[in-house]
Design a protein around this motif. Structure first.
Motif, PDB file in Angstrom:
ATOM      1  N   ALA A 194       0.870  -1.173   0.000  1.00 35.07           N
ATOM      2  CA  ALA A 194       0.000   0.000   0.000  1.00 35.07           C
ATOM      3  C   ALA A 194       0.907   1.222   0.000  1.00 35.07           C
ATOM      4  CB  ALA A 194      -0.924  -0.007   1.215  1.00 35.07           C
ATOM      5  N   TYR A 195       0.290   2.402   0.043  1.00 34.37           N
ATOM      6  CA  TYR A 195       1.107   3.612   0.077  1.00 34.37           C
ATOM      7  C   TYR A 195       0.517   4.635   1.035  1.00 34.37           C
ATOM      8  CZ  TYR A 195       3.090   8.119  -0.906  1.00 34.37           C
ATOM      9  OH  TYR A 195       3.692   9.335  -0.737  1.00 34.37           O
ATOM     10  N   CYS A 196       1.389   5.227   1.843  1.00 38.32           N
ATOM     11  CA  CYS A 196       1.069   6.413   2.628  1.00 38.32           C
ATOM     12  C   CYS A 196       2.393   7.040   3.038  1.00 38.32           C
ATOM     13  CB  CYS A 196       0.213   6.081   3.861  1.00 38.32           C
ATOM     14  SG  CYS A 196       1.050   5.085   5.104  1.00 38.32           S
ATOM     15  N   SER A 197       2.351   8.232   3.552  1.00 37.21           N
ATOM     16  CA  SER A 197       3.566   8.900   4.008  1.00 37.21           C
ATOM     17  C   SER A 197       3.295   9.553   5.352  1.00 37.21           C
ATOM     18  CB  SER A 197       4.024   9.957   3.002  1.00 37.21           C
ATOM     19  OG  SER A 197       3.041  10.980   2.866  1.00 37.21           O
ATOM     20  N   MET A 198       4.347   9.694   6.150  1.00 41.03           N
ATOM     21  CA  MET A 198       4.217  10.323   7.452  1.00 41.03           C
ATOM     22  C   MET A 198       4.921  11.679   7.440  1.00 41.03           C
ATOM     23  SD  MET A 198       5.272   9.010  11.296  1.00 41.03           S
ATOM     24  CE  MET A 198       4.043   7.704  11.290  1.00 41.03           C
ATOM     25  N   GLN A 199       4.163  12.711   7.794  1.00 45.20           N
ATOM     26  CA  GLN A 199       4.710  14.054   7.864  1.00 45.20           C
ATOM     27  C   GLN A 199       5.217  14.345   9.266  1.00 45.20           C
ATOM     28  OE1 GLN A 199       1.510  16.629   6.572  1.00 45.20           O
ATOM     29  NE2 GLN A 199       2.080  16.400   4.429  1.00 45.20           N
ATOM     30  N   GLU A 200       5.889  15.510   9.408  1.00 48.78           N
ATOM     31  CA  GLU A 200       6.326  15.920  10.731  1.00 48.78           C
ATOM     32  C   GLU A 200       5.105  16.072  11.634  1.00 48.78           C
ATOM     33  OE1 GLU A 200       8.730  19.385  10.741  1.00 48.78           O
ATOM     34  OE2 GLU A 200      10.142  18.632   9.242  1.00 48.78           O
ATOM     35  N   GLY A 201       5.245  15.641  12.866  1.00 52.04           N
ATOM     36  CA  GLY A 201       4.122  15.672  13.788  1.00 52.04           C
ATOM     37  C   GLY A 201       3.308  14.396  13.771  1.00 52.04           C
ATOM     38  N   GLY A 202       3.681  13.453  12.898  1.00 47.43           N
ATOM     39  CA  GLY A 202       3.010  12.156  12.873  1.00 47.43           C
ATOM     40  C   GLY A 202       1.772  12.077  12.010  1.00 47.43           C
ATOM     41  N   LYS A 203       1.457  13.119  11.236  1.00 44.71           N
ATOM     42  CA  LYS A 203       0.276  13.072  10.372  1.00 44.71           C
ATOM     43  C   LYS A 203       0.521  12.114   9.207  1.00 44.71           C
ATOM     44  CE  LYS A 203      -2.118  16.787   9.394  1.00 44.71           C
ATOM     45  NZ  LYS A 203      -2.556  18.082   8.781  1.00 44.71           N
ATOM     46  N   ILE A 204      -0.457  11.221   8.979  1.00 44.33           N
ATOM     47  CA  ILE A 204      -0.377  10.258   7.891  1.00 44.33           C
ATOM     48  C   ILE A 204      -1.151  10.785   6.685  1.00 44.33           C
ATOM     49  CG2 ILE A 204      -0.889   7.899   7.154  1.00 44.33           C
ATOM     50  CD1 ILE A 204       1.207   8.024   9.318  1.00 44.33           C
ATOM     51  N   ILE A 205      -0.512  10.772   5.513  1.00 43.63           N
ATOM     52  CA  ILE A 205      -1.136  11.229   4.273  1.00 43.63           C
ATOM     53  C   ILE A 205      -1.308  10.037   3.332  1.00 43.63           C
ATOM     54  CG2 ILE A 205      -0.945  12.756   2.276  1.00 43.63           C
ATOM     55  CD1 ILE A 205      -1.347  14.250   4.885  1.00 43.63           C
ATOM     56  N   TRP A 206      -2.528   9.868   2.823  1.00 47.10           N
ATOM     57  CA  TRP A 206      -2.786   8.815   1.848  1.00 47.10           C
ATOM     58  C   TRP A 206      -3.206   9.427   0.522  1.00 47.10           C
ATOM     59  CZ3 TRP A 206      -7.923   8.137   0.059  1.00 47.10           C
ATOM     60  CH2 TRP A 206      -8.907   8.823   0.782  1.00 47.10           C
ATOM     61  N   SER A 207      -3.168   8.638  -0.523  1.00 49.75           N
ATOM     62  CA  SER A 207      -3.466   9.116  -1.871  1.00 49.75           C
ATOM     63  C   SER A 207      -4.828   8.602  -2.321  1.00 49.75           C
ATOM     64  CB  SER A 207      -2.376   8.636  -2.839  1.00 49.75           C
ATOM     65  OG  SER A 207      -2.697   8.973  -4.175  1.00 49.75           O
ATOM     66  N   TYR A 208      -5.665   9.528  -2.782  1.00 46.01           N
ATOM     67  CA  TYR A 208      -6.965   9.164  -3.350  1.00 46.01           C
ATOM     68  C   TYR A 208      -6.855   9.307  -4.858  1.00 46.01           C
ATOM     69  CZ  TYR A 208     -11.931   9.291  -4.516  1.00 46.01           C
ATOM     70  OH  TYR A 208     -13.167   9.044  -5.069  1.00 46.01           O
ATOM     71  N   GLU A 209      -7.074   8.219  -5.586  1.00 46.02           N
ATOM     72  CA  GLU A 209      -6.830   8.197  -7.022  1.00 46.02           C
ATOM     73  C   GLU A 209      -8.097   7.786  -7.769  1.00 46.02           C
ATOM     74  OE1 GLU A 209      -3.211   5.986  -7.786  1.00 46.02           O
ATOM     75  OE2 GLU A 209      -2.370   6.656  -5.862  1.00 46.02           O
ATOM     76  N   ILE A 210      -8.497   8.616  -8.722  1.00 42.96           N
ATOM     77  CA  ILE A 210      -9.686   8.338  -9.530  1.00 42.96           C
ATOM     78  C   ILE A 210      -9.211   7.798 -10.875  1.00 42.96           C
ATOM     79  CG2 ILE A 210     -11.832   9.236 -10.458  1.00 42.96           C
ATOM     80  CD1 ILE A 210     -11.651  11.506  -8.420  1.00 42.96           C
TER      81      ILE A 210
END
Length: 283
Positions: A259-275
């Motif tokens: 799968a894919y996600c990334s962690m930013q500073e502060g621990g926020k997780i970002i995921w990708s929404y793809e159409i």
């Protein structure tokens, strides 16, 4: 349940002839809909808003006469968008009977008449014309991939049977595989699918599975229409309490390439929404 912070304003209003609270969703080009705020039906999410905004740009005059199927319609908002843009034939279905009931009320509230054919069932089940084929299928696919056994064990120990049902967040890869298996029986030759995918479902794997299932009999064309980055949200107090457990699971998927996600500073997780647009032609 904690409300997702969306890029549009919720407004509480009393609508003539209808009881309860409402919120408003605006997609552009003057297309705005009032939706019943029903606890048992998911509100339109950021992904749902992005999906609808894409539809406005995607549809053209040639689409007006096409037969559309809106799978997992929820509140019905994407079907309303199609009707608002002049599409004549719209069928909408959802596994949740309560969602279908609310969607019918939402249509009456926004259009004054019921012209959308609604059905209740899992994926293509429940459609009145079992052999009918559609020119365009919309599917804002659910959730994350299948969780590990170790996660399920830790989850059961942490929350027991409380909180959001696990099926509402996980097992999206299994749902997509069933969707792809059944799709050719409901799609016209050269028909298109517009599907919204969460990068936590394992997009590469599910798209490879589509090829494995049907490449022998169909020419399959896939193209990315849009991609958005969204923060990972924890919708209930129960899920928020096990945030670290959830984060460890999704980051483990990413490390394995599942799968894919990334962690930013502060621990926020970002995921990708793809159409993604998928087209199938018989060989």
């Amino acid at each position: 349940m904690k409300s997702e912070q969306l890029p549009f304003k919720f407004s509480r209003a009393s609508t003539p002839g209808m009881e309860g609270s409402f919120y408003s969703v605006y997609f552009g080009m003057g297309l705005s809909f009032n939706l019943i705020d029903e606890p048992g039906v998911f509100k339109v999410s950021r992904a749902g808003l992005a999906f609808g905004s894409l539809l406005i740009r995607y549809l053209n005059k040639e689409c007006i006469g096409s037969r559309f199927l809106d799978l997992g319609t929820g509140s019905g908002v994407h079907s309303f968008l199609l009707k608002g843009m002049g599409v004549k034939s719209v069928t909408a279905t959802d596994i949740c009977k309560e969602a279908v009931f609310v969607a019918r009320r939402n249509e009456l509230c926004n259009f004054g008449v019921n012209t959308i054919e609604f059905a209740s069932g899992d994926l293509f089940q429940g459609l009145s014309g079992g052999s009918e084929k559609y020119d365009v299928v919309l599917f804002n696919a659910p959730g994350w991939r299948t969780p590990s056994a170790s996660f399920l064990k830790a989850l059961k120990k942490s929350v027991g049977g409380e909180g959001l049902p696990i099926d509402s967040m996980f097992y999206g890869d299994r749902t997509l595989e069933r969707f792809f298996e059944e799709l050719p029986g409901h799609l016209s030759d050269g028909g298109k699918v517009i599907v919204g995918l969460n990068s936590l479902v394992g997009i590469r794997q599910v798209m490879n599975r589509l090829q494995e299932l049907h490449a022998e009999k169909y020419v399959i064309d896939c193209r990315l229409l849009e991609r958005h980055d969204f923060p990972l949200l924890f919708y209930t107090e129960e899920w928020a309490r096990i945030r670290n457990l959830l984060v460890d699971e999704v980051m483990n998927w990413t490390r394995k390439g599942e799968a894919y996600c990334s962690m930013q500073e502060g621990g926020k997780i970002i995921w990708s929404y793809e159409i993604v647009e998928i087209t199938l032609w018989k060989r």
